[in-house]
Write a protein that holds these residues in place. Structure first.
Motif, PDB file in Angstrom:
ATOM      1  N   VAL A 220       4.828   7.360  -2.179  1.00  0.00           N
ATOM      2  CA  VAL A 220       5.251   6.257  -3.048  1.00  0.00           C
ATOM      3  C   VAL A 220       4.082   5.285  -3.099  1.00  0.00           C
ATOM      4  CG1 VAL A 220       6.945   4.444  -3.449  1.00  0.00           C
ATOM      5  CG2 VAL A 220       7.649   6.573  -2.315  1.00  0.00           C
ATOM      6  N   ARG A 221       3.597   5.009  -4.320  1.00  0.00           N
ATOM      7  CA  ARG A 221       2.436   4.135  -4.443  1.00  0.00           C
ATOM      8  C   ARG A 221       2.404   3.474  -5.813  1.00  0.00           C
ATOM      9  NH1 ARG A 221      -2.213   7.212  -6.784  1.00  0.00           N
ATOM     10  NH2 ARG A 221      -1.326   9.173  -7.440  1.00  0.00           N
ATOM     11  N   TYR A 222       1.747   2.317  -5.845  1.00  0.00           N
ATOM     12  CA  TYR A 222       1.523   1.643  -7.121  1.00  0.00           C
ATOM     13  C   TYR A 222       0.434   2.389  -7.873  1.00  0.00           C
ATOM     14  CZ  TYR A 222       4.484  -2.331  -6.016  1.00  0.00           C
ATOM     15  OH  TYR A 222       5.559  -3.125  -5.733  1.00  0.00           O
ATOM     16  N   VAL A 223       0.665   2.585  -9.158  1.00  0.00           N
ATOM     17  CA  VAL A 223      -0.283   3.297 -10.016  1.00  0.00           C
ATOM     18  C   VAL A 223      -0.443   2.526 -11.322  1.00  0.00           C
ATOM     19  CG1 VAL A 223       0.228   5.587  -9.045  1.00  0.00           C
ATOM     20  CG2 VAL A 223       1.568   4.731 -10.989  1.00  0.00           C
TER      21      VAL A 223
ATOM     22  N   VAL B 117       9.666   2.459   2.513  1.00  0.00           N
ATOM     23  CA  VAL B 117      10.248   3.757   2.205  1.00  0.00           C
ATOM     24  C   VAL B 117      10.714   4.361   3.525  1.00  0.00           C
ATOM     25  CG1 VAL B 117       9.841   6.046   1.215  1.00  0.00           C
ATOM     26  CG2 VAL B 117       8.605   4.066   0.310  1.00  0.00           C
ATOM     27  N   PHE B 118      11.922   4.914   3.541  1.00  0.00           N
ATOM     28  CA  PHE B 118      12.419   5.589   4.733  1.00  0.00           C
ATOM     29  C   PHE B 118      13.458   6.617   4.325  1.00  0.00           C
ATOM     30  CE2 PHE B 118      14.926   1.783   4.106  1.00  0.00           C
ATOM     31  CZ  PHE B 118      16.235   2.172   4.342  1.00  0.00           C
ATOM     32  N   THR B 119      13.818   7.479   5.267  1.00  0.00           N
ATOM     33  CA  THR B 119      14.824   8.509   5.003  1.00  0.00           C
ATOM     34  C   THR B 119      16.027   8.290   5.905  1.00  0.00           C
ATOM     35  OG1 THR B 119      13.812  10.035   6.588  1.00  0.00           O
ATOM     36  CG2 THR B 119      13.097  10.214   4.283  1.00  0.00           C
TER      37      THR B 119
ATOM     38  N   LEU C 285       0.833  -1.202   0.000  1.00  0.00           N
ATOM     39  CA  LEU C 285       0.000   0.000   0.000  1.00  0.00           C
ATOM     40  C   LEU C 285       0.868   1.253   0.000  1.00  0.00           C
ATOM     41  CD1 LEU C 285      -2.779  -1.086   2.524  1.00  0.00           C
ATOM     42  CD2 LEU C 285      -2.813  -1.190   0.021  1.00  0.00           C
ATOM     43  N   ALA C 286       0.266   2.378  -0.340  1.00  0.00           N
ATOM     44  CA  ALA C 286       0.992   3.655  -0.442  1.00  0.00           C
ATOM     45  C   ALA C 286       1.666   4.018   0.872  1.00  0.00           C
ATOM     46  CB  ALA C 286       0.027   4.756  -0.857  1.00  0.00           C
ATOM     47  N   LYS C 287       2.855   4.623   0.745  1.00  0.00           N
ATOM     48  CA  LYS C 287       3.596   5.146   1.886  1.00  0.00           C
ATOM     49  C   LYS C 287       3.760   6.645   1.680  1.00  0.00           C
ATOM     50  CE  LYS C 287       4.897   0.687   2.480  1.00  0.00           C
ATOM     51  NZ  LYS C 287       4.199  -0.364   1.800  1.00  0.00           N
ATOM     52  N   THR C 288       3.478   7.427   2.739  1.00  0.00           N
ATOM     53  CA  THR C 288       3.490   8.880   2.620  1.00  0.00           C
ATOM     54  C   THR C 288       4.108   9.512   3.856  1.00  0.00           C
ATOM     55  OG1 THR C 288       1.452   8.794   1.329  1.00  0.00           O
ATOM     56  CG2 THR C 288       2.003  10.901   2.294  1.00  0.00           C
ATOM     57  N   SER C 289       4.827  10.608   3.636  1.00  0.00           N
ATOM     58  CA  SER C 289       5.335  11.450   4.711  1.00  0.00           C
ATOM     59  C   SER C 289       5.175  12.893   4.266  1.00  0.00           C
ATOM     60  CB  SER C 289       6.802  11.143   4.995  1.00  0.00           C
ATOM     61  OG  SER C 289       7.333  12.108   5.881  1.00  0.00           O
ATOM     62  N   GLU C 290       4.759  13.742   5.168  1.00  0.00           N
ATOM     63  CA  GLU C 290       4.520  15.130   4.795  1.00  0.00           C
ATOM     64  C   GLU C 290       5.556  16.070   5.401  1.00  0.00           C
ATOM     65  OE1 GLU C 290       0.431  16.218   5.314  1.00  0.00           O
ATOM     66  OE2 GLU C 290      -0.255  14.352   4.403  1.00  0.00           O
ATOM     67  N   ASN C 291       6.838  15.684   5.373  1.00  0.00           N
ATOM     68  CA  ASN C 291       7.897  16.541   5.900  1.00  0.00           C
ATOM     69  C   ASN C 291       8.108  17.736   4.984  1.00  0.00           C
ATOM     70  OD1 ASN C 291       8.399  14.717   7.946  1.00  0.00           O
ATOM     71  ND2 ASN C 291      10.016  13.669   6.830  1.00  0.00           N
ATOM     72  N   PRO C 292       8.006  18.965   5.516  1.00  0.00           N
ATOM     73  CA  PRO C 292       8.343  20.124   4.685  1.00  0.00           C
ATOM     74  C   PRO C 292       9.865  20.183   4.516  1.00  0.00           C
ATOM     75  CG  PRO C 292       7.800  20.822   6.910  1.00  0.00           C
ATOM     76  CD  PRO C 292       7.563  19.342   6.846  1.00  0.00           C
ATOM     77  N   THR C 293      10.335  20.688   3.394  1.00  0.00           N
ATOM     78  CA  THR C 293      11.768  20.749   3.167  1.00  0.00           C
ATOM     79  C   THR C 293      12.122  21.892   2.229  1.00  0.00           C
ATOM     80  OG1 THR C 293      13.719  19.482   2.524  1.00  0.00           O
ATOM     81  CG2 THR C 293      11.760  19.172   1.184  1.00  0.00           C
TER      82      THR C 293
ATOM     83  N   ALA D 156       4.343  -3.917 -12.929  1.00  0.00           N
ATOM     84  CA  ALA D 156       3.726  -2.943 -12.020  1.00  0.00           C
ATOM     85  C   ALA D 156       4.583  -1.688 -12.006  1.00  0.00           C
ATOM     86  CB  ALA D 156       3.603  -3.531 -10.626  1.00  0.00           C
ATOM     87  N   ARG D 157       3.956  -0.568 -11.591  1.00  0.00           N
ATOM     88  CA  ARG D 157       4.641   0.721 -11.589  1.00  0.00           C
ATOM     89  C   ARG D 157       4.483   1.415 -10.248  1.00  0.00           C
ATOM     90  NH1 ARG D 157       3.420  -1.203 -15.445  1.00  0.00           N
ATOM     91  NH2 ARG D 157       1.401  -1.121 -16.303  1.00  0.00           N
ATOM     92  N   LEU D 158       5.616   1.864  -9.696  1.00  0.00           N
ATOM     93  CA  LEU D 158       5.603   2.682  -8.491  1.00  0.00           C
ATOM     94  C   LEU D 158       5.859   4.126  -8.896  1.00  0.00           C
ATOM     95  CD1 LEU D 158       7.653   0.604  -5.884  1.00  0.00           C
ATOM     96  CD2 LEU D 158       5.323   1.442  -5.583  1.00  0.00           C
ATOM     97  N   GLN D 159       4.981   5.022  -8.506  1.00  0.00           N
ATOM     98  CA  GLN D 159       5.214   6.452  -8.738  1.00  0.00           C
ATOM     99  C   GLN D 159       5.804   7.002  -7.448  1.00  0.00           C
ATOM    100  OE1 GLN D 159       2.858   8.555 -11.300  1.00  0.00           O
ATOM    101  NE2 GLN D 159       3.864  10.491 -10.848  1.00  0.00           N
TER     102      GLN D 159
END
Length: 183
Positions: free
Chosen positions: A78-81, A163-165, A39-47, A99-102
């Motif tokens: 990051v998610r499959y589209v 996904v990680f930083t 499933l989609a992974k999201t983070s809303e860190n401003p940068t 499959a495609r990850l955007q």
């Protein structure tokens, strides 16, 4: 001959009593012990960081894509589209794979002050050579528009990913996308 028949009898009795039967397979056991999902992974860190490089690598259990930034880690989705789409134009970016990850970063590939590029791919269709990778099929540039950067990651099939930083090197950071070879 007598010893062989005694050993054979002992083994058959152990199996009959359930002493040598392997335990049931667990439905929660995954490939290489990875507990990732698709499933989609999201983070809303401003940068205020910008993209400076995109590279890939192979590991025993997964293929890895790394996006280098020249500042603190960016927000991402990051998610499959069904298809990779460029922001602004809506143009479909063709990507090989089942499959495609955007990968969308909240970080431009240009300097916010001067507008000069901080990352210019030599070949937008092939950001990295992933020939021979188990999972990756293609890494394609999908553009940088209004503070967002998009990358299309073609993979063999819809597989689990994480996904990680990471901080560094120096004042920079990295966005890491790992896609497992199997479920």
């Amino acid at each position: 001959m007598k010893k062989l028949s005694i050993w054979l009898t002992a083994i058959l009795m152990a199996v009959g009593l359930g002493l040598l039967v392997p335990g049931p397979a667990s439905a929660t056991t995954s490939y290489c012990g990875l507990g990732w999902g698709s499933l989609a992974k999201t983070s809303e860190n401003p940068t205020t960081a910008s993209v400076t490089n995109i590279r890939t690598g192979q590991h025993y259990c997964f293929d890895r894509m790394v996006v280098d930034l020249n500042g603190p880690a960016a927000g991402y989705t990051v998610r499959y589209v069904p298809r990779i789409v460029q922001d602004g134009s809506g143009f479909t970016v063709p990507v090989r794979g089942g499959a495609r990850l955007q990968v969308t970063l909240t970080a431009p590939a240009y300097d916010n002050n001067s507008g000069r590029p901080t990352y210019e791919p030599r070949n937008q269709a092939e950001l990295a050579n992933v020939a021979g990778y188990q999972t990756f099929r293609q890494v394609a540039w999908a553009g940088s528009f209004e503070g967002y950067t998009n990358v299309g990651l073609g993979v063999r099939a819809r597989l689990p990913f994480r996904v990680f930083t990471l901080d560094g090197p120096g004042a920079g950071s990295r966005l890491v996308i790992d896609v497992a070879h199997f479920w």
